[in-house]
Design a protein around this motif. Structure first.
Motif, mmCIF file in Angstrom:
data_model
loop_
_atom_site.group_PDB
_atom_site.id
_atom_site.type_symbol
_atom_site.label_atom_id
_atom_site.label_comp_id
_atom_site.label_asym_id
_atom_site.label_seq_id
_atom_site.Cartn_x
_atom_site.Cartn_y
_atom_site.Cartn_z
ATOM 1 N N ASN A 129 0.868 -1.175 0.000
ATOM 2 C CA ASN A 129 0.000 0.000 0.000
ATOM 3 C C ASN A 129 0.910 1.231 0.000
ATOM 4 O OD1 ASN A 129 -1.772 2.080 0.447
ATOM 5 N ND2 ASN A 129 -2.463 1.366 2.436
ATOM 6 N N VAL A 130 0.872 2.021 -1.081
ATOM 7 C CA VAL A 130 1.731 3.194 -1.230
ATOM 8 C C VAL A 130 0.868 4.445 -1.301
ATOM 9 C CG1 VAL A 130 3.526 4.305 -2.595
ATOM 10 C CG2 VAL A 130 3.418 1.812 -2.490
ATOM 11 N N LYS A 131 1.217 5.445 -0.487
ATOM 12 C CA LYS A 131 0.544 6.741 -0.510
ATOM 13 C C LYS A 131 1.578 7.830 -0.767
ATOM 14 C CE LYS A 131 -3.340 5.644 2.558
ATOM 15 N NZ LYS A 131 -4.066 6.027 3.790
ATOM 16 N N ALA A 132 1.293 8.701 -1.738
ATOM 17 C CA ALA A 132 2.174 9.818 -2.066
ATOM 18 C C ALA A 132 1.651 11.088 -1.409
ATOM 19 C CB ALA A 132 2.257 9.994 -3.576
ATOM 20 N N VAL B 250 -2.465 14.068 0.629
ATOM 21 C CA VAL B 250 -2.334 12.854 -0.169
ATOM 22 C C VAL B 250 -2.598 13.179 -1.637
ATOM 23 C CG1 VAL B 250 -3.213 10.521 -0.565
ATOM 24 C CG2 VAL B 250 -3.055 11.409 1.774
ATOM 25 N N THR B 251 -1.621 12.846 -2.478
ATOM 26 C CA THR B 251 -1.758 13.129 -3.909
ATOM 27 C C THR B 251 -1.952 11.863 -4.750
ATOM 28 O OG1 THR B 251 0.651 13.073 -4.166
ATOM 29 C CG2 THR B 251 -0.369 15.207 -3.733
ATOM 30 N N GLY B 252 -1.790 10.705 -4.153
ATOM 31 C CA GLY B 252 -1.982 9.468 -4.908
ATOM 32 C C GLY B 252 -1.902 8.252 -4.013
ATOM 33 N N ILE B 253 -2.647 7.205 -4.378
ATOM 34 C CA ILE B 253 -2.665 5.950 -3.619
ATOM 35 C C ILE B 253 -2.554 4.795 -4.607
ATOM 36 C CG2 ILE B 253 -3.949 4.472 -2.028
ATOM 37 C CD1 ILE B 253 -5.376 6.914 -0.991
ATOM 38 N N ARG B 254 -1.766 3.792 -4.232
ATOM 39 C CA ARG B 254 -1.641 2.620 -5.079
ATOM 40 C C ARG B 254 -1.606 1.369 -4.218
ATOM 41 N NH1 ARG B 254 3.711 1.583 -8.567
ATOM 42 N NH2 ARG B 254 4.437 1.054 -6.477
ATOM 43 N N TYR B 255 -2.346 0.349 -4.637
ATOM 44 C CA TYR B 255 -2.346 -0.954 -3.986
ATOM 45 C C TYR B 255 -1.825 -1.980 -4.993
ATOM 46 C CZ TYR B 255 -5.665 1.554 -1.005
ATOM 47 O OH TYR B 255 -6.274 2.473 -0.208
#
Length: 262
Positions: free
Chosen positions: A227-230, A236-241
């Motif tokens: 789980n990556v959060k920018a 928060v500008t972006g989330i990736r799973y």
């Protein structure tokens, strides 16, 4: 004189008591012989590979694994598409651990891991056969991660002296890391990475002394969820799973360790 005789009699009684206590404590205990051949569970099958005792039941272990790598574009042969590359990176990983041998040649333990990664690209130009060209300058990266894991380890002793063996670990772990990417001056943009993984890691172990071992271990395969959060300016500008399964051989997954057996 009488006082001296009383003291001697008391010392004799104490010595006799300690001797009897030690004899009672030693009853029913078996002598541990390192390197002795272990009896298989199924004695009806013929075994071509003999397993020798290398980690007896009831043993405590404490150790430290270390990995350090330093990369430079000056001696790299893998960046064939990059021209004028001027880059370097370094990585340090420290992992103290403790384990308990719950059965002969079988142990469970816990590990704490700290990793520091630094990278810098001063200049690079990518040229894909003259069709696409792009360049970057002054890109820096800094990452710090901390994590913990539990593992189950199985040993196989290879010699009758109990000195050399192989092992494999099943590792369930969690890692949290923070990474900064910036060009020029440091910025407020960063990413937080939370990762849960299940890995298989074999290795080799050698005992230079009876209670001290050295080992080398490498992670060969695993399954992970990330789980990556920018973030930028605290927002928060972006989330990736992502789910990932891998089976590979990488020098970055290699570590060397020193363990004390108690």
């Amino acid at each position: 004189m009488m006082r001296t005789m009383r003291i001697l009699a008391a010392l004799c009684l104490m010595t006799a008591y300690v001797t009897v206590f030690a004899q009672n404590e030693g009853k029913g205990r078996e002598t541990i012989v390192l390197g002795g051949e272990m009896t298989p569970k199924d004695t009806t099958k013929e075994r071509r590979f003999k397993n020798h005792l290398i980690a007896p039941k009831g043993e405590w272990q404490c150790g430290l694994s270390v990995m350090y790598a330093d990369f430079s574009s000056n001696n790299s042969e893998f960046m064939l598409l990059l021209q004028g590359l001027d880059a370097n990176a370094s990585m340090l990983r420290l992992a103290p651990e403790g384990a308990y041998t719950f059965a002969d040649n079988h142990a469970v333990g816990a590990r704490f891991q700290y990793t520091a990664l630094n990278g810098m690209v001063d200049a690079a130009t990518a040229d894909l056969l003259g069709n696409l060209s792009m360049s970057v300058e002054n890109v820096n990266a800094q990452s710090r991660s901390m994590g913990g894991s539990v593992f189950q380890r199985t040993y196989v002793g290879l010699d009758r002296f109990g000195r050399v063996g192989i092992f494999w670990d099943y590792v369930l772990g969690y890692t949290r890391s923070k990474t900064h990417f910036y060009t020029g001056d440091a910025s407020s943009a960063y990413s937080l990475n939370n990762k849960i993984s299940l890995n298989f890691a074999p290795g080799i172990i050698y005992f230079p002394m009876n209670n001290v071992s050295i080992q080398a271990c490498i992670s060969l395969a695993g399954l992970s969820y990330t789980n990556v959060k920018a973030y930028e300016n605290g927002q928060v500008t972006g989330i990736r799973y992502a789910w990932k399964a891998h089976a590979s051989l990488s020098l970055l997954d290699l570590s060397f360790g020193l363990t004390v057996h108690l």
